[in-house]
Design a protein around this motif. Sequence first.
Motif, PDB file in Angstrom:
ATOM      1  N   VAL A 105      55.112 -95.299 -18.006  1.00  0.00           N
ATOM      2  CA  VAL A 105      55.449 -95.238 -16.576  1.00  0.00           C
ATOM      3  C   VAL A 105      55.039 -96.520 -15.845  1.00  0.00           C
ATOM      4  CG1 VAL A 105      54.967 -94.039 -14.404  1.00  0.00           C
ATOM      5  CG2 VAL A 105      55.456 -92.734 -16.464  1.00  0.00           C
ATOM      6  N   THR A 153      61.117 -89.167 -13.394  1.00  0.00           N
ATOM      7  CA  THR A 153      59.710 -89.233 -13.783  1.00  0.00           C
ATOM      8  C   THR A 153      58.937 -88.044 -13.231  1.00  0.00           C
ATOM      9  OG1 THR A 153      59.857 -91.658 -13.793  1.00  0.00           O
ATOM     10  CG2 THR A 153      57.646 -90.691 -13.735  1.00  0.00           C
ATOM     11  N   GLN A 156      59.940 -85.104 -15.365  1.00  0.00           N
ATOM     12  CA  GLN A 156      59.358 -85.202 -16.710  1.00  0.00           C
ATOM     13  C   GLN A 156      57.871 -84.902 -16.693  1.00  0.00           C
ATOM     14  OE1 GLN A 156      61.315 -85.705 -19.356  1.00  0.00           O
ATOM     15  NE2 GLN A 156      59.576 -85.441 -20.743  1.00  0.00           N
ATOM     16  N   SER A 157      57.173 -85.285 -15.620  1.00  0.00           N
ATOM     17  CA  SER A 157      55.726 -85.061 -15.546  1.00  0.00           C
ATOM     18  C   SER A 157      55.373 -83.580 -15.442  1.00  0.00           C
ATOM     19  CB  SER A 157      55.140 -85.803 -14.338  1.00  0.00           C
ATOM     20  OG  SER A 157      55.565 -85.208 -13.121  1.00  0.00           O
ATOM     21  N   SER A 158      56.343 -82.744 -15.065  1.00  0.00           N
ATOM     22  CA  SER A 158      56.077 -81.304 -14.941  1.00  0.00           C
ATOM     23  C   SER A 158      56.212 -80.579 -16.271  1.00  0.00           C
ATOM     24  CB  SER A 158      57.039 -80.682 -13.917  1.00  0.00           C
ATOM     25  OG  SER A 158      58.370 -80.727 -14.394  1.00  0.00           O
ATOM     26  N   LYS A 181      46.139 -93.814 -18.143  1.00  0.00           N
ATOM     27  CA  LYS A 181      46.352 -92.470 -17.609  1.00  0.00           C
ATOM     28  C   LYS A 181      46.123 -92.443 -16.102  1.00  0.00           C
ATOM     29  CE  LYS A 181      44.724 -87.701 -18.102  1.00  0.00           C
ATOM     30  NZ  LYS A 181      43.756 -86.818 -18.784  1.00  0.00           N
ATOM     31  N   THR A 184      48.967 -94.217 -14.356  1.00  0.00           N
ATOM     32  CA  THR A 184      50.158 -93.360 -14.350  1.00  0.00           C
ATOM     33  C   THR A 184      50.034 -92.272 -13.300  1.00  0.00           C
ATOM     34  OG1 THR A 184      50.502 -93.780 -16.711  1.00  0.00           O
ATOM     35  CG2 THR A 184      51.589 -91.840 -15.773  1.00  0.00           C
ATOM     36  N   GLU A 185      48.848 -91.654 -13.198  1.00  0.00           N
ATOM     37  CA  GLU A 185      48.647 -90.590 -12.209  1.00  0.00           C
ATOM     38  C   GLU A 185      48.785 -91.123 -10.789  1.00  0.00           C
ATOM     39  OE1 GLU A 185      44.838 -89.043 -13.189  1.00  0.00           O
ATOM     40  OE2 GLU A 185      45.581 -87.728 -14.795  1.00  0.00           O
ATOM     41  N   LEU A 188      52.471 -91.642 -10.159  1.00  0.00           N
ATOM     42  CA  LEU A 188      53.116 -90.342  -9.976  1.00  0.00           C
ATOM     43  C   LEU A 188      52.800 -89.762  -8.601  1.00  0.00           C
ATOM     44  CD1 LEU A 188      52.693 -88.552 -13.421  1.00  0.00           C
ATOM     45  CD2 LEU A 188      54.832 -88.977 -12.219  1.00  0.00           C
ATOM     46  N   LYS A 192      55.670 -88.793  -5.972  1.00  0.00           N
ATOM     47  CA  LYS A 192      55.820 -87.438  -5.446  1.00  0.00           C
ATOM     48  C   LYS A 192      55.788 -87.434  -3.917  1.00  0.00           C
ATOM     49  CE  LYS A 192      53.961 -85.143  -9.532  1.00  0.00           C
ATOM     50  NZ  LYS A 192      52.811 -84.433 -10.145  1.00  0.00           N
TER      51      LYS A 192
END
Length: 995
Positions: A105, A153, A156-158, A181, A184-185, A188, A192
């Motif tokens: 990501v 994305t 996909q993350s869900s 990680k 990426t979070e 995301l 969102k």
Amino acid sequence: MSAEAADREAATSSRPCTPPQTSWFEFVLEETLLEQHLQKPSPDPPPVQLIVQFLEQASKPSVNEQNQVQPPPDNKRNRILKLLALKVAAHLKWDLDVLEKSLSVPVLNMLLNELLCISKVPPGTKHVDVDLSSLPPTTAMAILLYNRWAIRTIVQSSFPVKQVKPGPPQLNVMNHIQQEKELTENILKVLKEQAADSILVLEGALKLNKDLYVHTIRTLDLLAMEPGMVNGETESSTAGLKISAEEIQCQVCYDLGAIYFQQGSTNAAVHEKAKEKFFKTKELIAKNGSSSLHFKIDEERLAGYCQACEVLTSSSDDASQQATPYSRIHSCLKSGKYQDIVKIFLEDNLTLSLPEQFRQSVLRELFQKAQQGNDALEEVCFKVCVCNTICDVLQGRIIDIQFCQLFLKPSKEKIDFLLEVCSGSINLESASEELKRRMAAFLKNLCLGMEDLQFVFMISSHELFIKLLKDDERKLLIDQMRKRSPRVNLCTKPVTSFYDIPASASVNIGQLEHQLILSVDPWRIRQILIELHGMTSERQFWTISNKWEVPNVYGNVILGIKDSLTRDLVYILMAKGLHCCAIKDFVHAKQLFAACLELVTEFSPKLRQVMLNEMLLLDIYTHEAGPGASGERPPSDLISRVRGYLEMRVPDIPLRQVIAEECVAFLLNWCENEYLTMQVPLPLVQTNPYVKLGQLLAATCKELPGPKESRRTAKDLWEVVVQICSVSNQHKRGNDGRVSLIKHRESTLGIMYRSELLSFIKKLREPLVLTTILSLFVKLHNVREDIVNDIAAEHISIWPSSIPNLQSVDFEAVAITVKELVSYALTINANNHFWLIIQADIYFATNQYSAALHYYLQAGAVCSDFFNKMVPPDVYTDQVIKRMIKCCSLLNCHTQVAILCQFLREVDYKTAFKALQEQNSHDAMDSYYEYIWDVTILEYLTYLHHKRGETDKRQIAIKAIGQTELNASNPEEVLQLAAQRRKKKFLQAMAKLYF
């Protein structure tokens, strides 16, 4: 740095290069042999790996002469590297399926941001504010690609992802994985937050109805040669790879359908939108053919989405929809008619139309409902499991472990139902020999696995068994059952201790791992791990789920345990316990932590103390969510344990900062100010920032109720908070002019970060503590030099009125903090009039006048029984009334302005008369005259209407003056009563208008 200067820097830093003397990477970079490499049948390294290499090289930070880390320089070499990465993506035709499969990501985010940059998307501009139809084709396509990727994305993350099995733990590798990680979070989280905007952009793209173009290697070369050129040859150029309008609509519809379907889990109405988009996608594929699409769509997944949407959007009154098994099962689950599900599954055993995955998902949902305390579902779970098992038997699949578990203790009722399902699932007249053979083998093996001959006789004497097995086969089976030696059923052995649980027989590793993920029973978890370690000694079973997260400070200690079984067990018990805490399942969390404590007590004093600390945190959570929520004080032993934790001085014990944070918040919430102020050890105050903050808050609150408000402790607390909100000079904005996804505004000057302070404050519930910290931030907000409208707050006078270095304070962050704090405070007590006034002042300062009036009126209503009593003068001060007047004036409610002018200690006739002269008023005008008690204003109204020739309105004003209670000769008490009655009616009318 200018382009020419960057070129000169690159020229002086480069060296002559020949293939034998340099790495392949540098050779491609300098000789631009990329295209030749990409044309090879199997290029090594592959194209996607090149993208990673190019972007990693371009994003490497530099180090200056003072050994300080600097952002990556914007020089010629880095620009070429980014261009090369874009060329590789162009070679792959910007296929998001390929890019998402191979790139992380963060890397793909960097790549698409570079595409936006080179496509001339204005930096800092919200995509939702841009008109796609007015943009050049490649620019519009770049925006579409980015927003499609953002939506994909999020979707996909869900999805659950099985974690890749790592090798032996290596600290540097784990740190790198943890950093990626976290990055990426963070990305995301931003995606969102911007999801609504991305959806609007894609919805707008559906209205374009024109072909677009995406960059190719050729167009990227043109941009590199002539920087002034936009999107190829000209701004209206159609250079690049053409993407037809139908293809764009097909892809956008599919991606929108996916995000709507995901959002439907919290908003069922959105499933209708998802259904519309998916069926539009199917229509476009049928019209144009899937082979014509430049970007591929997974048609199997699309068919699954469409099928799910049909079920989720079906109406209970729609007979045609209810005819499908999916809709009937979904309806039964919603209505609680679980026995009907058994009938549907039994019917489907003849047709075998329901997929195995769907059957298993229904069974899992029923098991989850049963685990939540619905005992009536245990029988339904068994029956559905039997139906699924017979379906597996008929289709030649392995029998699921759940059936074996449910059949460990057979009964007459279970055997009867099993035989009923077997009989109803096969038509002996039309069934193939293969189906008969499978059913016969199942019944035969079932008999061989039973201890009780009575149950064996029930099966062997059944009509189906007699028809499927020949006489000699049945006799041989009965003889085998009678001759075999008795067996001990280990499953009936009583369990006396955590360590006395026997492991069951070996079963499929995948099924056991699945059970291990779902189970929250510590005894069952240990049993499964014993079985798994008996099958293989090479696996690390603590890695099988990426949802099992243990803090790094604990992970390093746990992974140091030499025995692999103990290591897996301790890690999984702690991870599951922490997860249960997070979802407020405190009962299971306590069981898991207790089992883990019992396990580690024998071999690790360090881990024993860790578990005692976590159980203390769990007890705090349990009390705050239970008795504490209704105001019941915690037991004295819990308070003593909290104090003991803060005073603990055991060396080498890994500690989580959140435990200290919760302990201090706990003491503040239960007014343990005496301990925090006088008894807490000095070394603890100096080493733990939360204890220091708690001590300063407790000392300030302790002195507030007294007759003299002390400023000494308040000044200390003020200085600590000011330092936290100060901006560090080491953090600077980027020189590229683009807005990055993540802004680093945190200061390292204070005892903690501002975000940590805000997180701590949001754990507080004591009104006095919240009021104190809120008034501090309000005062800090007000000392800003360019502030126009001050915010009022209780106890604001105790804080200093100036700051020596105003430029060091991040006032933007302070303003955001004030908004967040008052919003949080109102969730604790929505009827605190001082907090409501602060909220109103914030809206007033940000020019949201209608919202400001709402909260000013709400503040008055909550402290006066909806204005049936007099509003206290310290709530409706002259400043509040003047702000209400200004709000009404700017909303063009001029009659309300005139009435509010009476509320001031000295009536403001000038403002009232000026407001009444306005003829373009948006309020009820003359219908408000009954709320005016000041005769002077009423006389001015009479004169004004007479002058304008407004006879009807003049008569209303005269009638208002003529009321006997307004006669100037009346006693003062009568006049005050008349004014109070009109105030009450006016404020109630205003409240109905703005609430």
